[in-house]
Scaffold this motif. Structure first.
Motif, PDB file in Angstrom:
ATOM      1  N   UNK A 179       0.852  -1.213  -0.009  1.00 12.81           N
ATOM      2  CA  UNK A 179      -0.030   0.236   0.054  1.00 12.81           C
ATOM      3  C   UNK A 179       0.909   1.148  -0.153  1.00 12.81           C
ATOM      4  N   UNK A 180       0.391   2.302  -0.621  1.00  9.21           N
ATOM      5  CA  UNK A 180       1.195   3.476  -0.709  1.00  9.21           C
ATOM      6  C   UNK A 180       0.614   4.427   0.408  1.00  9.21           C
ATOM      7  N   UNK A 181       1.514   4.890   1.099  1.00 12.39           N
ATOM      8  CA  UNK A 181       1.123   5.996   2.358  1.00 12.39           C
ATOM      9  C   UNK A 181       1.641   7.481   1.799  1.00 12.39           C
ATOM     10  N   UNK A 182       0.923   8.308   1.676  1.00 17.66           N
ATOM     11  CA  UNK A 182       1.063   9.671   1.550  1.00 17.66           C
ATOM     12  C   UNK A 182       1.256  10.338   2.757  1.00 17.66           C
ATOM     13  N   UNK A 183       2.539  10.930   2.932  1.00 18.96           N
ATOM     14  CA  UNK A 183       2.992  11.513   4.111  1.00 18.96           C
ATOM     15  C   UNK A 183       2.877  13.007   3.816  1.00 18.96           C
ATOM     16  N   UNK A 184       2.293  13.785   4.658  1.00 19.60           N
ATOM     17  CA  UNK A 184       2.105  15.447   4.585  1.00 19.60           C
ATOM     18  C   UNK A 184       2.743  15.787   5.666  1.00 19.60           C
ATOM     19  N   UNK A 185       2.875  17.031   5.198  1.00 21.97           N
ATOM     20  CA  UNK A 185       3.453  18.262   6.086  1.00 21.97           C
ATOM     21  C   UNK A 185       2.448  18.615   7.261  1.00 21.97           C
ATOM     22  N   UNK A 186       2.678  18.669   8.523  1.00 26.53           N
ATOM     23  CA  UNK A 186       1.858  19.049   9.647  1.00 26.53           C
ATOM     24  C   UNK A 186       1.857  20.515   9.986  1.00 26.53           C
ATOM     25  N   UNK A 187       2.727  21.315   9.369  1.00 23.87           N
ATOM     26  CA  UNK A 187       2.602  22.779   9.496  1.00 23.87           C
ATOM     27  C   UNK A 187       3.406  23.438   8.395  1.00 23.87           C
ATOM     28  N   UNK A 188       3.576  24.695   8.119  1.00 29.08           N
ATOM     29  CA  UNK A 188       4.259  25.384   7.122  1.00 29.08           C
ATOM     30  C   UNK A 188       5.668  25.306   7.536  1.00 29.08           C
ATOM     31  N   UNK A 189       6.608  25.140   7.015  1.00 29.84           N
ATOM     32  CA  UNK A 189       8.142  25.335   7.167  1.00 29.84           C
ATOM     33  C   UNK A 189       8.856  25.022   5.948  1.00 29.84           C
ATOM     34  N   UNK A 190      10.127  25.326   6.121  1.00 27.69           N
ATOM     35  CA  UNK A 190      11.037  25.154   5.157  1.00 27.69           C
ATOM     36  C   UNK A 190      12.107  23.906   5.425  1.00 27.69           C
ATOM     37  N   UNK A 191      11.979  23.276   4.276  1.00 26.47           N
ATOM     38  CA  UNK A 191      13.124  21.771   4.191  1.00 26.47           C
ATOM     39  C   UNK A 191      14.333  22.384   4.585  1.00 26.47           C
ATOM     40  N   UNK A 192      15.016  21.612   5.494  1.00 26.13           N
ATOM     41  CA  UNK A 192      16.537  21.885   5.964  1.00 26.13           C
ATOM     42  C   UNK A 192      17.500  20.852   5.171  1.00 26.13           C
ATOM     43  N   UNK A 193      16.829  19.408   5.152  1.00 26.31           N
ATOM     44  CA  UNK A 193      17.634  18.475   4.800  1.00 26.31           C
ATOM     45  C   UNK A 193      16.739  17.325   4.163  1.00 26.31           C
TER      46      UNK A 193
END
Length: 301
Positions: free
Chosen positions: A268-282
């Protein structure tokens, strides 16, 4: 209807039933609470009392938030606009504020619940050194830092050395909804065991309450508190699987709810989503790599 000094009417309209499905294509409202009283204040207080008695499990809900709104001085005054929620809760809702009287009443009730379990445990036969007597004194600590000493004297309770008060509750071990009278105050509380503590929900907030004997409380002061790590800046793998897609890279800006990665597990494919607004560091891992549970997929600034 309820008779007394005031006539209060409470009604619940709902369209759900056992085995029914709440479809994603309709309004998420599953019930509507209506109260009537001779005054606005009486009707609002009836709302708070009724909301305390809701026990909804398995899904998220807004019962605590609605209770907090009912208790808010600005709402009670009627001086509200469409900007009320944004103005009063700019950082989001964290639970209704807790006053000193409520902490004392919750402490008394928590001590009674703990004593009830102690009394039942004392009935187990074959215990080494005989049964442990039920303590008459308890130290109760709430997650907000409040601490109260509770003493039982016959059919009354004394909190922090104050005047004895009547404490009546219909609690039995395993019961979730508890109705109690502390002095001349009625309390309706949802109770759930949480490890060595209790979760007590009432008046628009959930409180983690720990009940100890005075000796244990004194010794506990010397225990080093284990502070849980701050994981709010990480997107973790919820289960072992394969990272099939990574939709972000370092420097990207994401918004709450935005898809960030896709993990394949158990076909099964599980889509993971951001919980809040943020900038990706790494992004420590890349598409095609295997993941262990709780492995960091994305780190945010």
């Amino acid at each position: 209807p309820r008779t007394g000094e005031e006539l209060i009417r409470t009604r619940v309209d709902d369209g759900v039933f056992e085995g029914g499905e709440v479809s994603m294509f309709y309004d998420p409202m599953i019930a509507k609470l209506i109260t009537w009283g001779p005054t606005r204040e009486a009707a609002i207080e009836a709302q708070v009392e009724a909301l305390d008695a809701f026990d909804i499990q398995g899904i998220g809900h807004n019962v605590d938030f609605l209770s907090a709104l009912m208790q808010h001085p600005r709402f009670r005054s009627g001086e509200i606009t469409t900007g009320f929620i944004a103005e009063e809760y700019p950082e989001g809702f964290q639970g209704a504020p807790l006053d000193e009287q409520l902490t004392a009443d919750l402490s008394a009730l928590a001590a009674l619940i703990a004593a009830t379990h102690e009394r039942r445990a004392s009935l187990i036969d074959g215990q080494l050194n005989g049964p442990v007597p039920v303590a008459q004194d308890h130290i109760v600590r709430l997650d907000g830092g409040a601490e109260h000493r509770v003493h039982f004297a016959l059919d009354k309770v004394v909190v922090d050395g104050a005047a004895p008060q009547v404490l009546e509750a219909d609690y039995e071990p395993g019961q979730r909804l508890v109705r109690a009278r502390v002095g001349n105050r009625q309390r309706t509380v949802l109770v759930a065991k949480d490890g060595r503590s209790w979760k007590m929900t009432t008046r628009g907030a959930t409180h983690r309450v720990t009940v100890m004997t005075p000796l244990v409380a004194e010794l506990a002061r010397h225990m080093i508190e284990k502070v849980p790590p701050d994981l709010s800046k990480f997107l973790l793998a919820p289960m072992p699987g394969l990272l099939t897609r990574l939709d972000v890279q370092a420097g990207d800006r994401v918004e709450a709810g935005q898809p960030v990665a896709v993990v394949e597990a158990m076909k099964m494919e599980n889509i993971l989503r951001a919980e809040k607004s943020a900038t990706v560091k790494a992004t420590p891992v890349g598409a095609g790599e295997s993941l262990a549970v709780d492995q960091v997929i994305v780190e945010f600034e």
